[in-house]
Design a protein around this motif. Structure first.
Motif, PDB file in Angstrom:
ATOM      1  N   UNK A 133       5.122 -17.272 -11.924  1.00  0.00           N
ATOM      2  CA  UNK A 133       4.172 -17.089 -10.842  1.00  0.00           C
ATOM      3  C   UNK A 133       3.318 -15.885 -11.173  1.00  0.00           C
ATOM      4  N   UNK A 134       2.011 -16.071 -11.251  1.00  0.00           N
ATOM      5  CA  UNK A 134       1.123 -14.979 -11.621  1.00  0.00           C
ATOM      6  C   UNK A 134       0.760 -14.179 -10.383  1.00  0.00           C
ATOM      7  N   UNK A 135       0.648 -12.859 -10.547  1.00  0.00           N
ATOM      8  CA  UNK A 135       0.236 -11.973  -9.473  1.00  0.00           C
ATOM      9  C   UNK A 135      -1.256 -11.794  -9.571  1.00  0.00           C
ATOM     10  N   UNK A 136      -1.968 -11.778  -8.455  1.00  0.00           N
ATOM     11  CA  UNK A 136      -3.394 -11.513  -8.479  1.00  0.00           C
ATOM     12  C   UNK A 136      -3.616 -10.052  -8.795  1.00  0.00           C
ATOM     13  N   UNK A 137      -4.879  -9.693  -9.006  1.00  0.00           N
ATOM     14  CA  UNK A 137      -5.200  -8.306  -9.318  1.00  0.00           C
ATOM     15  C   UNK A 137      -4.721  -7.415  -8.193  1.00  0.00           C
ATOM     16  N   UNK A 138      -4.300  -6.173  -8.486  1.00  0.00           N
ATOM     17  CA  UNK A 138      -3.770  -5.289  -7.466  1.00  0.00           C
ATOM     18  C   UNK A 138      -4.742  -5.118  -6.314  1.00  0.00           C
ATOM     19  N   UNK A 139      -4.219  -5.162  -5.106  1.00  0.00           N
ATOM     20  CA  UNK A 139      -5.040  -4.976  -3.927  1.00  0.00           C
ATOM     21  C   UNK A 139      -5.548  -3.550  -3.879  1.00  0.00           C
ATOM     22  N   UNK A 140      -6.655  -3.283  -3.120  1.00  0.00           N
ATOM     23  CA  UNK A 140      -7.156  -1.919  -3.033  1.00  0.00           C
ATOM     24  C   UNK A 140      -6.103  -0.937  -2.568  1.00  0.00           C
ATOM     25  N   UNK A 141      -5.103  -1.414  -1.801  1.00  0.00           N
ATOM     26  CA  UNK A 141      -4.059  -0.511  -1.319  1.00  0.00           C
ATOM     27  C   UNK A 141      -3.321   0.151  -2.460  1.00  0.00           C
ATOM     28  N   UNK A 142      -3.203  -0.552  -3.588  1.00  0.00           N
ATOM     29  CA  UNK A 142      -2.483   0.031  -4.717  1.00  0.00           C
ATOM     30  C   UNK A 142      -3.221   1.234  -5.260  1.00  0.00           C
ATOM     31  N   UNK A 143      -4.571   1.139  -5.294  1.00  0.00           N
ATOM     32  CA  UNK A 143      -5.351   2.261  -5.777  1.00  0.00           C
ATOM     33  C   UNK A 143      -5.205   3.447  -4.856  1.00  0.00           C
ATOM     34  N   UNK A 144      -5.229   3.181  -3.550  1.00  0.00           N
ATOM     35  CA  UNK A 144      -5.086   4.265  -2.599  1.00  0.00           C
ATOM     36  C   UNK A 144      -3.729   4.906  -2.697  1.00  0.00           C
ATOM     37  N   UNK A 145      -2.707   4.072  -2.935  1.00  0.00           N
ATOM     38  CA  UNK A 145      -1.338   4.599  -2.981  1.00  0.00           C
ATOM     39  C   UNK A 145      -1.115   5.466  -4.184  1.00  0.00           C
ATOM     40  N   UNK A 146      -1.822   5.176  -5.259  1.00  0.00           N
ATOM     41  CA  UNK A 146      -1.579   5.941  -6.481  1.00  0.00           C
ATOM     42  C   UNK A 146      -2.525   7.109  -6.633  1.00  0.00           C
ATOM     43  N   UNK A 147      -3.498   7.250  -5.712  1.00  0.00           N
ATOM     44  CA  UNK A 147      -4.396   8.382  -5.782  1.00  0.00           C
ATOM     45  C   UNK A 147      -3.671   9.637  -5.336  1.00  0.00           C
ATOM     46  N   UNK A 197       3.895  -3.836  -7.507  1.00  0.00           N
ATOM     47  CA  UNK A 197       5.049  -3.869  -6.611  1.00  0.00           C
ATOM     48  C   UNK A 197       4.795  -2.962  -5.405  1.00  0.00           C
ATOM     49  N   UNK A 198       4.221  -1.790  -5.625  1.00  0.00           N
ATOM     50  CA  UNK A 198       3.881  -0.900  -4.531  1.00  0.00           C
ATOM     51  C   UNK A 198       2.861  -1.540  -3.596  1.00  0.00           C
ATOM     52  N   UNK A 199       1.854  -2.202  -4.175  1.00  0.00           N
ATOM     53  CA  UNK A 199       0.848  -2.863  -3.344  1.00  0.00           C
ATOM     54  C   UNK A 199       1.483  -3.946  -2.480  1.00  0.00           C
ATOM     55  N   UNK A 200       2.436  -4.697  -3.037  1.00  0.00           N
ATOM     56  CA  UNK A 200       3.096  -5.750  -2.276  1.00  0.00           C
ATOM     57  C   UNK A 200       3.984  -5.167  -1.169  1.00  0.00           C
ATOM     58  N   UNK A 201       4.704  -4.102  -1.484  1.00  0.00           N
ATOM     59  CA  UNK A 201       5.579  -3.490  -0.483  1.00  0.00           C
ATOM     60  C   UNK A 201       4.787  -2.833   0.634  1.00  0.00           C
TER      61      UNK A 201
END
Length: 326
Positions: free
Chosen positions: A51-65, A321-325
């Protein structure tokens, strides 16, 4: 042996045996204990994912900033006895009473770095308070089995540990800043466990990381109380880090500062003495950025000796994984 103690308090099986146990039992745990597995495809990694994951949601960028963490609560001066809901009975130790209107402290400076490769008790400061122990019983000596830490996320309710530490959220609590049987910032109930697909399908050591959601406590989210370390990906293999961990047989967190190296394609290594069972899930905090770039786990479930620890490489997989959680 692996670098952790089981949820039930027993010493772990060797890596191969534990992997097969987790793989066989994870599906049932998902339905009954709030366990969620994210299905991810890993470009450039050998994998059987389907199962392929789509590109990381914008939330992932915010979480890692990088972010400015919320200053921690002042611990209650006179803790009151509390009951641990996970244990189903009163604790035998003293915990902090709820604080209606806490006084906020100015965030202290980064912890002083000891000589490289030297392990000592971690100082009680803003960074170490975000690190805590995972418990499967009353909050007290003999009941903690792994280490975890608060990470920055949009929902402000997530912690990070190693995937091999637990297979369900049942009866698991997180106690940040745990010291000598005391829980100065309370005990937080784990409600969900998120792991990557490669870990679920055979216990891939290159995906030995897990993100856990914790329930609010006294109406507050854990990151609002303690702040959270940003997640860091694709960090230099030779980054200098502060390594934290709670040995299963000790009641104070340990800290070691050293430079990491590359063990193999997807594994980071650090040489720090006296990180035995119980320290799995302990964060690698980059001294230059304050980001968490690994957790004790991965190869040999963190290492077969107490003096060398490993981490699965943090790349797009943990960011997704962070974006999904979130």
């Amino acid at each position: 042996m692996g670098r952790h103690t089981r949820q039930d308090g027993r010493r772990p099986l060797r890596s191969a045996a534990l992997t097969s146990v987790l793989a066989a039992g994870v599906v049932g745990a998902m339905a009954t204990a709030g366990l969620f597995t994210v299905h991810l495809r890993h470009p450039g990694r050998p994998s059987t994912d389907t199962v392929a994951m789509t590109a990381p949601a914008p939330a992932a960028t915010a979480a890692t900033a990088a972010s400015t963490p919320t200053p921690p609560l002042t611990p209650a001066a006179t803790p009151a006895a509390a009951s641990d809901p996970a244990a189903g009975g009163p604790d035998t130790v003293q915990q902090a009473a709820p604080v209606a209107a806490p006084t906020l402290l100015a965030p202290p400076a980064a912890p002083p770095d000891t000589a490289p490769g030297t392990t000592a008790t971690a100082p009680d400061d803003a960074e170490s308070r975000r690190v805590g122990a995972l418990f499967s019983g009353p909050t007290g000596p003999g009941h903690h089995f792994c280490t975890a830490s608060v990470i920055d996320s949009p929902g402000r309710d997530l912690i990070l540990t190693a995937a091999h530490c637990l297979s369900s959220a049942n009866g698991v609590t997180f106690v940040p800043g745990y010291r000598d049987g005391r829980a100065p910032y309370g005990s937080w109930q784990v409600t969900e466990v998120y792991t990557a697909d490669g870990w679920r399908n055979g216990g891939d050591p290159d995906e030995d990381f897990a993100i856990l959601a914790v329930a609010p406590r006294d109406g507050r989210l854990i990151e609002d109380v303690l702040g959270g370390n940003p997640l860091g990906t694709d960090a230099s293999w030779t980054a200098q880090v502060r390594l934290y961990g709670y040995p299963a047989g000790a009641e104070l967190p340990r800290l070691c500062t050293n430079t990491t190296s590359r063990q193999d394609t997807y594994q980071r290594r650090i040489d720090c003495p006296s990180f035995p069972g119980g320290t799995s899930g302990g964060p690698f905090v980059d001294t230059a950025t304050g980001r968490v770039i690994g957790v004790i786990g991965g190869y040999q479930q963190g290492g077969d000796t107490d003096d060398t620890s490993y981490s699965a490489a943090f790349d797009h997989t943990v960011a997704e994984l962070l974006a999904e959680a979130s």
